[in-house]
Design a protein around this motif. Structure first.
Motif, PDB file in Angstrom:
ATOM      1  N   GLN A 180      48.656  33.631  36.858  1.00 46.13           N
ATOM      2  CA  GLN A 180      48.413  34.858  37.628  1.00 46.13           C
ATOM      3  C   GLN A 180      49.706  35.362  38.259  1.00 46.13           C
ATOM      4  O   GLN A 180      49.726  35.848  39.378  1.00 46.13           O
ATOM      5  N   ASN A 183      50.488  39.616  40.077  1.00 45.04           N
ATOM      6  CA  ASN A 183      49.426  39.770  41.066  1.00 45.04           C
ATOM      7  C   ASN A 183      49.838  40.812  42.103  1.00 45.04           C
ATOM      8  O   ASN A 183      51.017  41.086  42.313  1.00 45.04           O
ATOM      9  N   ARG A 217      42.584  38.930  41.464  1.00 44.34           N
ATOM     10  CA  ARG A 217      42.190  37.559  41.174  1.00 44.34           C
ATOM     11  C   ARG A 217      42.423  36.680  42.400  1.00 44.34           C
ATOM     12  O   ARG A 217      43.163  37.039  43.319  1.00 44.34           O
ATOM     13  N   LEU A 219      44.193  33.724  44.013  1.00 45.48           N
ATOM     14  CA  LEU A 219      45.382  32.901  43.849  1.00 45.48           C
ATOM     15  C   LEU A 219      45.172  31.606  44.619  1.00 45.48           C
ATOM     16  O   LEU A 219      44.942  31.634  45.824  1.00 45.48           O
TER      17      LEU A 219
END
Length: 289
Positions: A180, A183, A217, A219
């Motif tokens: 990820q 981000n 998302r 983290l």
């Protein structure tokens, strides 16, 4: 634990390993971790994105060989091992409606059948940790989404002796992560830092349309690896057909990156060991078992 730690990073194409988690891998290599990149396809249908190399007839005719050589150079820069899973690049379909994917490409394979190659590699390499893409592929390239699918099947199946019995002795990785690195918090922090210093930011348009990208998302894991950003960039530049060394990837000075955001980020998707979030180590919960 006393045995050498092992990390496997599963990627769709050559160059993905250098743009997603490369500094993390270089950091772990420096610490003695055994790191293996599993590259699903050869990148045969990748466009030549570096304007300096566009129109080169040799590259266009031998793109598979060229990208394999680029991968070898990047692999050496990062200090990792690397294996090809042998699937054929699906390309990135464009248009409305989207054209059909090419016959025989990676994204059209049966997921259970395609996962066997990755199960075999997991059982051979025996990683403690696996990294891959989320269900959206990080971005919706069909090969990235397929990489997610076979990674999920392989993570579950590799330790099950009843599945893929011809693919080697069972081995169960302990943790599975989604990359990820792209981000919003990181992008916002770098954007603001650039503007505060009177510098131009390449992220303004990204941030304006972030809500349309479906990219929010969770983290969970922040790996400190700022000392390895230069190695990351060198590995990325080695993929010369894909990366313009004067392009947007390199507009934020490394010193500023290290000051403002010296980590690479992951989302913990599966763990068979106890850990507490947030983490700063992909091997959290494994090192002390």
């Amino acid at each position: 634990m006393t045995e050498q730690l092992r990390l496997m990073a599963v990627h769709a194409h050559p160059d993905d390993e250098s743009s997603k988690g490369a500094a993390t891998m270089a950091k772990y290599v420096s610490e003695g971790v055994d790191v293996l990149v599993a590259t699903c396809t050869g990148g045969e249908r990748g466009s030549i994105l570096n304007p300096k190399l566009q129109g080169d007839p040799y590259i266009e005719e031998h793109i598979h060989e060229v990208r394999a050589k680029e991968m070898a150079e990047a692999r050496d820069i990062l200090g990792v091992k690397q294996e090809w899973l042998g699937f054929v690049d699906s390309g990135l379909p464009e248009g409305d409606p989207l054209p059909p994917l090419p016959e025989g490409c990676f994204a059209l394979q049966n997921v259970e059948e395609a996962a066997e190659a990755l199960v075999r590699l997991i059982r051979e390499f025996r990683p403690h940790v696996v990294t891959t893409y989320d269900e959206n592929g990080g971005y919706p390239h069909p090969d990235h989404i397929m990489t997610h699918k076979i990674s999920m099947v392989a993570f579950e199946a590799a330790g099950d002796a009843s599945r893929y019995p011809e693919a080697g002795e069972p081995w169960q990785p302990q943790k599975l992560y989604y990359n990820q690195g792209f981000n919003r918090p990181r992008t916002q922090a770098l954007h603001e830092a650039l503007l505060e210093r009177g510098m131009e930011s390449p992220y303004g348009e990204w941030l304006e349309r972030w809500h349309t990208m479906g990219r929010e998302r969770t983290l969970t894991t922040y790996v400190p690896c700022g000392d390895f950003f230069e190695i990351r960039d060198k590995a990325l530049i080695a993929h010369a057909t894909q990366i313009d060394p004067d392009g947007g990837w390199f507009r934020v000075p490394l010193d500023l990156q290290r000051e403002v955001w010296p980590t690479e980020e992951y989302e913990l998707a599966k763990s068979l060991v106890g850990t507490s979030l947030p983490e700063d180590d992909l091997f959290a919960g494994i090192r002390n078992n």
